[in-house]
Motif scaffolding. Structure first.
Motif, short mmCIF file in Angstrom:
data_model
loop_
_atom_site.label_atom_id
_atom_site.label_comp_id
_atom_site.label_asym_id
_atom_site.label_seq_id
_atom_site.Cartn_x
_atom_site.Cartn_y
_atom_site.Cartn_z
N ILE A 219 -63.05 48.44 42.19
CA ILE A 219 -63.88 47.73 41.21
C ILE A 219 -64.79 48.70 40.46
O ILE A 219 -64.90 48.66 39.22
N THR A 224 -59.42 45.82 39.09
CA THR A 224 -59.53 44.45 39.58
C THR A 224 -58.78 44.36 40.90
O THR A 224 -57.71 44.95 41.05
N PRO A 232 -60.50 36.83 44.06
CA PRO A 232 -61.03 38.20 44.14
C PRO A 232 -61.54 38.57 45.52
O PRO A 232 -61.93 37.72 46.31
N SER A 244 -57.01 46.48 35.68
CA SER A 244 -57.59 45.29 35.01
C SER A 244 -56.76 44.85 33.81
O SER A 244 -56.51 43.65 33.63
#
Length: 264
Positions: A219, A224, A232, A244
């Motif tokens: 992150i 992601t 998540p 991402s």
């Protein structure tokens, strides 16, 4: 001592135990009830980390692969003493100690230390992700900017687990749409993702201790991290991580299927 400095010292402690045994190959191997291997080195590393945490963070909880959960505090240290034990026992250098700290379900920090590779990665929430090699200064790392599946590289662990959770067809469809796939496996897939060397990483069946340290690093590097259903964090029973830009496309290919089990 702040939390990140403590986590770094815990990684140093783990490396001092594990790397010596890995180099000498002087350990015995047992099979756990789930048929995965464990060595006395796994247990020695986790015990040493837990002992240090009991001294320096007595109010915090500890969750480890080998000795389970201790304490009830929402501040939880999550430890995988040797991620990649099968590599460790065969002399393959792709293994690491994973250390993370969470407040409830929110990551505070993660450290991944791979002494046989001479590499370490770490991140603290809100402060970016970093990597270092032996004898070299730390450098900030970031995911790639690849935005098309046909240009993307994926790292994974194995095919068998995808079949077991009923997502093999989706996984193969994802692989067929990519530029390149390689089975680097375990923690290394996610660290390569955080460094921008690969664009996607995924595994079908994982525990909390397998993922805890990976999430903040991915992150903070701009990536992601979810499960196959798009939930998540490290609590969803498996992992899909990306730069991402490719995440929703990857989840679509995998069918957005929820795993049979989830962590806590």
């Amino acid at each position: 001592m702040n939390d990140l400095d403590l986590a770094t010292e815990l990684a140093d402690l783990a490396d001092s135990i594990s790397f010596r045994h890995f180099t000498a190959q002087d350990f015995t191997v047992e099979t756990k009830p789930d048929l995965t291997p464990v060595t006395e080195c796994d247990r020695a590393v986790e015990s040493a980390i837990a002992d240090r945490l009991r001294r320096d963070r007595p109010e915090d909880s500890v969750i480890g692969e080998e000795f389970g959960s201790h304490g009830t505090s929402p501040r939880r240290w999550i430890v995988d003493p040797i991620d990649g034990t099968k590599n460790f026992v065969r002399g393959v250098p792709i293994w690491a100690t994973l250390i993370s700290l969470y407040e409830g379900q929110d990551p505070i920090l993660g450290v991944v230390s791979a002494p046989a590779l001479g590499r370490r990665w770490w991140a603290e929430s809100g402060h970016g992700a970093f990597a270092s090699a032996l004898g070299e200064p730390a450098r900030r790392i970031h995911v790639s900017d690849v935005d098309a599946l046909e240009d993307a590289s994926l790292s994974y662990a194995s095919l068998s687990g995808w079949k077991e959770i009923g997502v093999l067809d989706g996984f193969l469809a994802l692989c067929a749409s990519l530029w390149r796939t390689r089975g680097y496996g375990d923690f290394y897939s996610y660290m390569l993702l955080a460094e921008g060397a690969v664009d996607l990483a995924c595994e079908p069946e994982l525990e909390l201790y397998d993922m805890g340290a990976l999430v903040p690093i991915v992150i903070e590097a701009g990536g992601t991290f979810t499960n196959t259903a798009g939930v998540p964090g490290p609590f969803g029973g498996n992992a899909v991580a990306s730069n991402s830009r490719l995440h929703e496309l990857a989840l679509d290919r995998l069918g957005r299927v929820a795993p049979a089990r989830t962590g806590a």
